[in-house]
Motif scaffolding. Structure first.
Motif, mmCIF file in Angstrom:
data_model
loop_
_atom_site.group_PDB
_atom_site.id
_atom_site.type_symbol
_atom_site.label_atom_id
_atom_site.label_comp_id
_atom_site.label_asym_id
_atom_site.label_seq_id
_atom_site.Cartn_x
_atom_site.Cartn_y
_atom_site.Cartn_z
ATOM 1 N N VAL A 1 119.951 -50.973 33.864
ATOM 2 C CA VAL A 1 121.321 -50.697 33.420
ATOM 3 C C VAL A 1 121.761 -49.360 34.004
ATOM 4 O O VAL A 1 121.044 -48.371 33.924
ATOM 5 C CB VAL A 1 121.445 -50.690 31.882
ATOM 6 N N ALA A 2 122.935 -49.361 34.603
ATOM 7 C CA ALA A 2 123.480 -48.156 35.219
ATOM 8 C C ALA A 2 124.802 -47.810 34.559
ATOM 9 O O ALA A 2 125.595 -48.702 34.231
ATOM 10 C CB ALA A 2 123.678 -48.382 36.715
ATOM 11 N N ASP A 3 125.046 -46.532 34.365
ATOM 12 C CA ASP A 3 126.311 -46.101 33.771
ATOM 13 C C ASP A 3 126.577 -44.663 34.180
ATOM 14 O O ASP A 3 125.648 -43.909 34.491
ATOM 15 C CB ASP A 3 126.273 -46.222 32.241
ATOM 16 N N ILE A 4 127.843 -44.272 34.146
ATOM 17 C CA ILE A 4 128.215 -42.930 34.578
ATOM 18 C C ILE A 4 127.774 -41.864 33.581
ATOM 19 O O ILE A 4 127.431 -40.752 33.952
ATOM 20 C CB ILE A 4 129.733 -42.846 34.840
ATOM 21 N N CYS A 5 127.806 -42.187 32.288
ATOM 22 C CA CYS A 5 127.359 -41.262 31.232
ATOM 23 C C CYS A 5 128.026 -39.894 31.367
ATOM 24 O O CYS A 5 127.384 -38.841 31.230
ATOM 25 C CB CYS A 5 125.854 -41.121 31.234
ATOM 26 N N ALA A 6 129.303 -39.894 31.632
ATOM 27 C CA ALA A 6 130.091 -38.662 31.728
ATOM 28 C C ALA A 6 131.557 -39.042 31.627
ATOM 29 O O ALA A 6 131.946 -40.139 32.046
ATOM 30 C CB ALA A 6 129.823 -37.943 33.043
ATOM 31 N N ASP A 7 132.344 -38.160 31.062
ATOM 32 C CA ASP A 7 133.767 -38.456 30.962
ATOM 33 C C ASP A 7 134.415 -38.457 32.339
ATOM 34 O O ASP A 7 133.912 -37.831 33.285
ATOM 35 C CB ASP A 7 134.463 -37.446 30.047
ATOM 36 N N VAL A 8 135.529 -39.172 32.443
ATOM 37 C CA VAL A 8 136.221 -39.345 33.715
ATOM 38 C C VAL A 8 137.606 -38.718 33.617
ATOM 39 O O VAL A 8 138.359 -39.007 32.672
ATOM 40 C CB VAL A 8 136.344 -40.848 34.062
ATOM 41 N N ALA A 9 137.936 -37.871 34.560
ATOM 42 C CA ALA A 9 139.251 -37.232 34.580
ATOM 43 C C ALA A 9 140.344 -38.291 34.617
ATOM 44 O O ALA A 9 140.197 -39.328 35.261
ATOM 45 C CB ALA A 9 139.367 -36.312 35.793
ATOM 46 N N ALA A 10 141.421 -38.041 33.915
ATOM 47 C CA ALA A 10 142.587 -38.928 33.828
ATOM 48 C C ALA A 10 142.407 -40.050 32.813
ATOM 49 O O ALA A 10 143.339 -40.804 32.562
ATOM 50 C CB ALA A 10 142.976 -39.531 35.183
ATOM 51 N N ILE A 11 141.230 -40.171 32.212
ATOM 52 C CA ILE A 11 140.988 -41.192 31.196
ATOM 53 C C ILE A 11 140.837 -40.499 29.847
ATOM 54 O O ILE A 11 139.963 -39.639 29.682
ATOM 55 C CB ILE A 11 139.728 -42.016 31.531
ATOM 56 N N ASN A 12 141.655 -40.902 28.886
ATOM 57 C CA ASN A 12 141.769 -40.160 27.633
ATOM 58 C C ASN A 12 140.978 -40.751 26.473
ATOM 59 O O ASN A 12 141.425 -40.739 25.333
ATOM 60 C CB ASN A 12 143.257 -40.046 27.249
ATOM 61 N N ASP B 1 149.224 -40.196 40.820
ATOM 62 C CA ASP B 1 148.291 -40.533 41.895
ATOM 63 C C ASP B 1 146.853 -40.502 41.387
ATOM 64 O O ASP B 1 146.036 -41.364 41.744
ATOM 65 C CB ASP B 1 148.427 -39.545 43.059
ATOM 66 N N GLU B 2 146.528 -39.519 40.554
ATOM 67 C CA GLU B 2 145.171 -39.389 40.043
ATOM 68 C C GLU B 2 144.791 -40.586 39.180
ATOM 69 O O GLU B 2 143.700 -41.142 39.316
ATOM 70 C CB GLU B 2 145.024 -38.105 39.226
ATOM 71 N N SER B 3 145.693 -40.998 38.308
ATOM 72 C CA SER B 3 145.417 -42.133 37.435
ATOM 73 C C SER B 3 145.262 -43.413 38.254
ATOM 74 O O SER B 3 144.331 -44.201 38.036
ATOM 75 C CB SER B 3 146.529 -42.297 36.405
ATOM 76 N N TRP B 4 146.171 -43.631 39.191
ATOM 77 C CA TRP B 4 146.083 -44.824 40.047
ATOM 78 C C TRP B 4 144.747 -44.862 40.791
ATOM 79 O O TRP B 4 144.032 -45.859 40.772
ATOM 80 C CB TRP B 4 147.242 -44.852 41.043
ATOM 81 N N ALA B 5 144.393 -43.760 41.432
ATOM 82 C CA ALA B 5 143.166 -43.720 42.223
ATOM 83 C C ALA B 5 141.933 -43.900 41.350
ATOM 84 O O ALA B 5 140.982 -44.588 41.738
ATOM 85 C CB ALA B 5 143.091 -42.399 42.990
ATOM 86 N N THR B 6 141.939 -43.309 40.165
ATOM 87 C CA THR B 6 140.776 -43.395 39.281
ATOM 88 C C THR B 6 140.542 -44.834 38.833
ATOM 89 O O THR B 6 139.401 -45.319 38.841
ATOM 90 C CB THR B 6 140.968 -42.490 38.060
ATOM 91 N N ILE B 7 141.606 -45.515 38.443
ATOM 92 C CA ILE B 7 141.469 -46.900 37.990
ATOM 93 C C ILE B 7 141.056 -47.812 39.144
ATOM 94 O O ILE B 7 140.135 -48.634 39.005
ATOM 95 C CB ILE B 7 142.789 -47.388 37.362
ATOM 96 N N ILE B 8 141.713 -47.693 40.275
ATOM 97 C CA ILE B 8 141.384 -48.559 41.420
ATOM 98 C C ILE B 8 139.970 -48.283 41.917
ATOM 99 O O ILE B 8 139.193 -49.211 42.197
ATOM 100 C CB ILE B 8 142.401 -48.370 42.560
ATOM 101 N N ASP B 9 139.591 -47.018 42.010
ATOM 102 C CA ASP B 9 138.260 -46.671 42.515
ATOM 103 C C ASP B 9 137.159 -47.193 41.599
ATOM 104 O O ASP B 9 136.092 -47.615 42.070
ATOM 105 C CB ASP B 9 138.120 -45.155 42.661
ATOM 106 N N THR B 10 137.385 -47.149 40.294
ATOM 107 C CA THR B 10 136.368 -47.602 39.346
ATOM 108 C C THR B 10 136.363 -49.119 39.217
ATOM 109 O O THR B 10 135.317 -49.767 39.324
ATOM 110 C CB THR B 10 136.608 -46.979 37.966
ATOM 111 N N ASN B 11 137.529 -49.708 38.977
ATOM 112 C CA ASN B 11 137.613 -51.115 38.604
ATOM 113 C C ASN B 11 137.623 -52.084 39.776
ATOM 114 O O ASN B 11 137.398 -53.281 39.582
ATOM 115 C CB ASN B 11 138.873 -51.356 37.766
ATOM 116 N N LEU B 12 137.869 -51.601 40.964
ATOM 117 C CA LEU B 12 137.869 -52.472 42.141
ATOM 118 C C LEU B 12 136.902 -51.970 43.214
ATOM 119 O O LEU B 12 135.957 -52.674 43.574
ATOM 120 C CB LEU B 12 139.278 -52.603 42.721
ATOM 121 N N THR B 13 137.114 -50.756 43.697
ATOM 122 C CA THR B 13 136.267 -50.261 44.772
ATOM 123 C C THR B 13 134.811 -50.148 44.318
ATOM 124 O O THR B 13 133.886 -50.460 45.074
ATOM 125 C CB THR B 13 136.775 -48.902 45.283
#
Length: 280
Positions: free
Chosen positions: A35-46, A116-128
């Motif tokens: 199991v892999a996980d980031i285990c850290a908060d992500v900027a732009a995610i509240n 831009d930060e929110s868009w990139a964060t969601i796309i980078d995590t959920n798709l890329t």
């Protein structure tokens, strides 16, 4: 004896929620699980991401099934970390049979107000990040002439909703990625499918930003009790079920993992997103 004895699974977003439920379902069938996980908060995610303690707890729960388990801190957006985690899995377990590309985050904003930060964060995590995990496991699965890849999309990629353009764009992209990859590996014993759950009762759904978007007329902070009452008022969900349990999704995941190789490039829809009017 389990149906997955001798198999090895790698799960992103595995510390809690759907990832944990999937890990335990696979372990119950005899699979060793990483199991892999980031285990850290992500900027732009509240809202809070998974913790190291949750990752460790998931590993312990997997091991209670009498199989091997490993927990890794991995940022799915980082190519080096993803490739390194896959390589470590193969080195320590000797193979990699199942990938559940499961990580996901959510954020609410209209297209007009999305940064831009929110868009990139969601796309980078959920798709890329899903792409990077899939890309990393293909060589080993091709070599083995066996693999089961399942990516977590969303009913949001089927029904859509306001305030979620970046999230829904990513989840639509996952479906396209899955269908293309399925064709490319079709002759190597590897299947690639997507699961599209409706709302699932995990931290991605039960968090303050979600409460606030569903209850904009209530004083903040909105409580979980107020949020659940709003779901009832809106008749959200399907057949009176307001949201799925993670285990509901795991049953579909197991069906696809255990298929003998005849289901690929497909999308399994589970539950409903809910009426579009419910996300203001």
């Amino acid at each position: 004896m389990g149906q997955l004895d001798g198999r090895v699974a790698f799960i992103t977003g595995g510390a809690r929620g759907q990832g944990r439920a999937h890990a335990l379902a696979l372990a119950a069938e005899g699979a060793d699980v990483v199991v892999a996980d980031i285990c850290a908060d992500v900027a732009a995610i509240n809202y809070p991401m998974a913790s190291e303690d949750q990752l460790e707890e998931t590993v312990k729960l997997i091991e209670e099934h009498g199989v091997r388990a490993l927990g890794l801190r991995v940022d799915a957006r980082d190519t080096e970390q993803v490739n390194g985690a896959v390589a470590q899995t193969i080195a320590e377990f000797g193979r990699l049979d199942i990938l559940l590309a499961n990580q996901g985050i959510v954020d609410f904003s209209t297209v007009e107000t999305t940064t831009d930060e929110s868009w990139a964060t969601i796309i980078d995590t959920n798709l890329t990040g899903i792409f990077k995990a899939i890309r990393a496991v293909i060589p080993q699965m091709r070599k083995q002439e066996f693999g089961r890849i399942i990516a977590t999309s969303s009913m949001g990629a089927r029904a859509t909703a306001p305030n979620l353009a970046h999230y829904i764009a990513a989840k639509w992209g996952v479906i396209g990625l899955v269908k293309t990859t399925a064709l490319e590996v079709a002759d190597f014993g590897v299947t690639v499918n997507a699961i599209c759950p409706g709302a699932v009762g995990t931290d991605l759904f039960f968090n303050q930003p979600t409460y606030d978007i569903f209850c904009p007329d209530l004083p903040k902070p909105v409580t979980r009790e107020q949020f659940e009452k709003r779901l009832d008022d809106l008749n959200y969900g399907l057949n009176g079920v307001r949201y799925l349990n993670a285990e509901d999704v795991s049953r579909t995941m197991l069906y696809l993992v255990l298929d003998r190789g005849l289901i690929s490039g497909q999308v399994a829809e589970i539950g409903l997103l809910g009426p579009a009017r419910s996300i203001y």
